[in-house]
Write a protein that holds these residues in place. Structure first.
Motif: not given
Length: 434
Positions: A412, A428, A431
């Motif tokens: 991020d 993250n 993700d």
């Protein structure tokens, strides 16, 4: 040299390094182990994968080999100022499942990642002070057959012989999420290999660390975590030799599919602009360098956080092009600690601990298993190593570079703080799996 070998609460901790007069690293491109032994030297490590010998003996005998060499270095840990042990939980907190105070796992949405994978069929090496294979939250994960003691001190592997640090690091990676006690790791289904390089006394040698890196790759580890290091190391002279040897090891590991993850260090230093010195091993080729973040005010009361979980930690090293990703390592408000603010330590990282116990003769008597808080880039690196195990489990054909890129590409972006602290961004794992 000053810097950080093992994270603690970290502020003010330093590392001292002393050149050995008895152990040497020898470039073995033109020298064999048998030739070294014929010269009267003991071969401690034959790291043929990267043309390196680690020998013990007289320097004059090393010189007689006619090959480039350097004295080994031993790094020792000075405990954090004002602390001679990790902060530990109150009894009622340690006896209950700890996810509620694991802000680090909460901000990464680790339970959501586990809906995809828990890190099955992967392997992570912990190059550290020793992992307690008997800890209730790690007994499912540690492969004691593959674990190795690189120190030669006789204690073996699979125990916290060099201190509590390695067990805390291993718990961040793989603490059991299904035993209804303790804490949660990022990749609880991964296999942990204890590569112990720190002794109860005497610290860790550079040569042992290099040997552990090569071994981790040779046994097919998907990631190897190195929550250790030294800063500043001069780029010239012996530091130059170290850099060449280390780059051989890290290049070999990368070629074998092992992602090397290292803590960036706890000196609050700008690594980008220290042109005459280097931080090792995090600035070596093919090593993913991790800075630390943490909240201020987590669980202090009802007013909420004073600063969010992705805040750069006050101690973390930083630098454009020198940090790959940032991850939760714990933060620290010196004023709150000094003033005795209740629960100030909740901003640190809560996980597994194992305190070794020795008798007066140095015989190992066992370990006291518990849970507690530590902070440092040492705690940030295993967050990334655990996430790497998740990515490798989800994508078994990925090589080390592809795992690295998945972690970096999914990180991020943080606009609130200076980008020099983050590299590609804030970790993250969810993700990364997508």
């Amino acid at each position: 040299m000053s810097g950080t070998a093992l994270g603690g609460i970290a502020l003010g901790s330093t590392v001292t390094a002393a050149a050995s007069s008895e152990r040497f690293l020898v470039d073995a491109k033109k020298v064999s182990a048998s030739e070294a032994e014929s010269a009267g030297l003991e071969v401690v490590h034959d790291v043929s994968e990267i043309d390196l010998l680690v020998v013990s003996g007289e320097e004059s005998d090393v010189e007689s080999l006619g090959s480039a060499y350097a004295a080994d270095s031993v790094y020792s840990l000075d405990l954090p100022v004002g602390e001679d042990a990790p902060v530990t939980a109150e009894e009622d907190a340690t006896d209950e499942p700890g996810y509620g105070i694991q802000w680090d796992k909460q901000v990464q949405n680790v339970p959501e990642a586990h809906e995809v994978t828990r890190g099955e069929d992967t392997r992570v090496a912990i190059v550290d002070s020793g992992v307690a294979a008997g800890h209730p939250d790690l007994e499912h994960a540690v492969n004691t057959d593959l674990s190795r003691d690189f120190t030669g001190d006789g204690y073996g592997a699979g125990g916290p012989y060099g201190g509590y640090h390695g067990t805390h690091v291993a718990g961040i990676v793989a603490a059991d999420d299904r035993n209804d006690e303790g804490v949660v790791g990022t990749a609880p289904a991964t296999e942990i290999v204890d590569c112990r390089v720190f002794s109860p006394t005497g610290g860790a040698s550079f040569a042992d660390i290099v040997a552990a890196i090569v071994y981790s790759a040779s046994i097919g580890c998907d990631a190897a975590n190195m929550s250790l290091g030294a800063y500043p190391v001069a780029r010239q002279g012996q530091g130059s030799f170290y850099g060449k040897v280390l780059n051989r090891a890290t290049t070999y590991a990368n070629s074998q599919g092992t992602l090397l993850v290292a803590s960036a260090g706890n000196d609050a230093a700008d690594l980008q602009h220290d042109s005459d010195v280097i931080s090792l091993p995090n600035e070596a080729a093919n090593v993913l360098s991790v800075s630390a973040t943490g909240p201020i005010g987590f669980n202090w009361g009802d007013e909420g956080l004073e600063s969010p979980e992705y805040t750069p930690s006050v101690y973390t090293n930083y630098g454009t092009n020198e940090i790959d990703v940032a991850a939760p390592g714990g933060n620290y408000d010196p004023e709150a600690a000094e003033d005795g603010v209740p629960g100030y330590y909740y901003d640190l990282v809560y996980n597994t601990l194992a305190e070794p116990v020795f008798d007066d003769d140095g015989s190992y008597l066992g370990a006291a298993y518990s849970y507690g808080w530590l902070a440092g880039t040492s705690m940030a690196a295993p967050q990334v190593a655990g996430a790497a195990a998740l990515v490798a489990a989800q994508n078994p054909k990925y090589n080390a570079n592809q795992v690295r890129q998945a972690l970096k590409n999914s990180a991020d972006t943080v606009e609130e703080f200076d980008k020099t602290y983050y590299g590609a961004g804030f970790l993250n794992p969810v993700d990364a799996l997508e």
